[in-house]
Design a protein around this motif. Structure first.
Motif, PDB file in Angstrom:
ATOM      1  N   GLY A  91       0.800  -1.222   0.000  1.00  0.00           N
ATOM      2  CA  GLY A  91       0.000   0.000   0.000  1.00  0.00           C
ATOM      3  C   GLY A  91       0.828   1.265   0.000  1.00  0.00           C
ATOM      4  N   ASP A  92       2.137   1.159   0.257  1.00  0.00           N
ATOM      5  CA  ASP A  92       2.994   2.335   0.191  1.00  0.00           C
ATOM      6  C   ASP A  92       3.091   2.815  -1.253  1.00  0.00           C
ATOM      7  N   VAL A  93       3.154   4.117  -1.421  1.00  0.00           N
ATOM      8  CA  VAL A  93       3.160   4.724  -2.758  1.00  0.00           C
ATOM      9  C   VAL A  93       4.519   5.350  -3.021  1.00  0.00           C
ATOM     10  N   GLY A  94       4.990   5.239  -4.271  1.00  0.00           N
ATOM     11  CA  GLY A  94       6.258   5.829  -4.672  1.00  0.00           C
ATOM     12  C   GLY A  94       6.220   6.264  -6.123  1.00  0.00           C
ATOM     13  N   ARG A  95       7.364   6.692  -6.629  1.00  0.00           N
ATOM     14  CA  ARG A  95       7.470   7.148  -8.016  1.00  0.00           C
ATOM     15  C   ARG A  95       8.715   6.546  -8.630  1.00  0.00           C
ATOM     16  N   ILE A  96       8.601   6.087  -9.878  1.00  0.00           N
ATOM     17  CA  ILE A  96       9.723   5.464 -10.575  1.00  0.00           C
ATOM     18  C   ILE A  96      10.746   6.530 -10.959  1.00  0.00           C
ATOM     19  N   ILE A  97      12.002   6.259 -10.629  1.00  0.00           N
ATOM     20  CA  ILE A  97      13.099   7.179 -10.943  1.00  0.00           C
ATOM     21  C   ILE A  97      13.855   6.710 -12.184  1.00  0.00           C
ATOM     22  N   SER A  98      14.155   5.390 -12.255  1.00  0.00           N
ATOM     23  CA  SER A  98      14.867   4.854 -13.419  1.00  0.00           C
ATOM     24  C   SER A  98      14.653   3.352 -13.506  1.00  0.00           C
ATOM     25  N   ARG A  99      15.028   2.790 -14.648  1.00  0.00           N
ATOM     26  CA  ARG A  99      14.923   1.357 -14.866  1.00  0.00           C
ATOM     27  C   ARG A  99      16.311   0.756 -14.852  1.00  0.00           C
ATOM     28  N   LYS A 100      16.422  -0.397 -14.231  1.00  0.00           N
ATOM     29  CA  LYS A 100      17.676  -1.139 -14.173  1.00  0.00           C
ATOM     30  C   LYS A 100      17.478  -2.466 -14.888  1.00  0.00           C
ATOM     31  N   PRO A 101      18.543  -3.216 -15.145  1.00  0.00           N
ATOM     32  CA  PRO A 101      18.393  -4.502 -15.839  1.00  0.00           C
ATOM     33  C   PRO A 101      17.532  -5.498 -15.058  1.00  0.00           C
ATOM     34  N   LYS A 102      16.972  -6.444 -15.805  1.00  0.00           N
ATOM     35  CA  LYS A 102      16.186  -7.559 -15.265  1.00  0.00           C
ATOM     36  C   LYS A 102      14.943  -7.117 -14.518  1.00  0.00           C
ATOM     37  N   ASP A 103      14.204  -6.174 -15.072  1.00  0.00           N
ATOM     38  CA  ASP A 103      12.917  -5.740 -14.537  1.00  0.00           C
ATOM     39  C   ASP A 103      13.018  -5.216 -13.099  1.00  0.00           C
ATOM     40  N   VAL A 104      14.108  -4.551 -12.798  1.00  0.00           N
ATOM     41  CA  VAL A 104      14.297  -3.902 -11.508  1.00  0.00           C
ATOM     42  C   VAL A 104      14.199  -2.400 -11.735  1.00  0.00           C
ATOM     43  N   TRP A 105      13.518  -1.721 -10.834  1.00  0.00           N
ATOM     44  CA  TRP A 105      13.275  -0.292 -10.985  1.00  0.00           C
ATOM     45  C   TRP A 105      13.773   0.455  -9.755  1.00  0.00           C
ATOM     46  N   ALA A 106      14.317   1.637  -9.967  1.00  0.00           N
ATOM     47  CA  ALA A 106      14.669   2.527  -8.869  1.00  0.00           C
ATOM     48  C   ALA A 106      13.406   3.316  -8.537  1.00  0.00           C
ATOM     49  N   VAL A 107      12.925   3.155  -7.309  1.00  0.00           N
ATOM     50  CA  VAL A 107      11.668   3.764  -6.891  1.00  0.00           C
ATOM     51  C   VAL A 107      11.922   4.708  -5.727  1.00  0.00           C
ATOM     52  N   ARG A 108      11.444   5.940  -5.859  1.00  0.00           N
ATOM     53  CA  ARG A 108      11.558   6.934  -4.791  1.00  0.00           C
ATOM     54  C   ARG A 108      10.355   6.790  -3.880  1.00  0.00           C
ATOM     55  N   LEU A 109      10.619   6.468  -2.622  1.00  0.00           N
ATOM     56  CA  LEU A 109       9.577   6.306  -1.619  1.00  0.00           C
ATOM     57  C   LEU A 109       9.773   7.364  -0.536  1.00  0.00           C
ATOM     58  N   SER A 110       8.877   7.411   0.415  1.00  0.00           N
ATOM     59  CA  SER A 110       8.981   8.414   1.479  1.00  0.00           C
ATOM     60  C   SER A 110      10.219   8.190   2.353  1.00  0.00           C
TER      61      SER A 110
END
Length: 121
Positions: free
Chosen positions: A84-103
């Protein structure tokens, strides 16, 4: 006598033109690959796609968190992230991993732990 690239590689600049053409074709193939991977034009309006800046919502809390710092660090998820925590995608990394900015900071999170946030729901 001044040296220039054209005097070293042949005056016509043919090598530079062929290199630009080759780079352009590589870029076009990369863009086609990304479009096909994420659905490109084929995706329906119902399915939101992930892109940089998209809001996301966690559907499952990962057991271990990896920071998205220049020197990443692994830390156990002891209640830092919850479904339920909400964040925003910052960038994409290899193998379907994403850098996500959270609180609580920016973390590398596998896509299986979150989904795009729909504002219509």
């Amino acid at each position: 006598m001044a040296l220039s690239i054209s005097s070293i590689f042949g005056g016509g600049g043919g090598a530079a033109k062929s290199l630009k053409k080759k780079n352009k074709s590589i870029l076009e193939r990369q863009q086609m690959k990304v479009k096909s991977e994420f659905g490109g034009e084929k995706s329906s309006a119902k399915t939101p796609k992930l892109e940089i800046g998209s809001p996301i919502i966690l559907i499952e809390a990962p057991q271990v968190l990896k920071t998205a710092a220049s020197i990443p660090c692994l830390r156990p998820n002891s209640g830092l992230l919850n479904p339920g925590d909400v964040g925003r995608i910052i960038s994409r990394k290899p193998k379907d991993v994403w850098a996500v900015r959270l609180s609580i900071g920016t973390y590398l999170i596998d896509a299986k732990y979150f989904k795009p946030l729909d504002f219509e729901d």
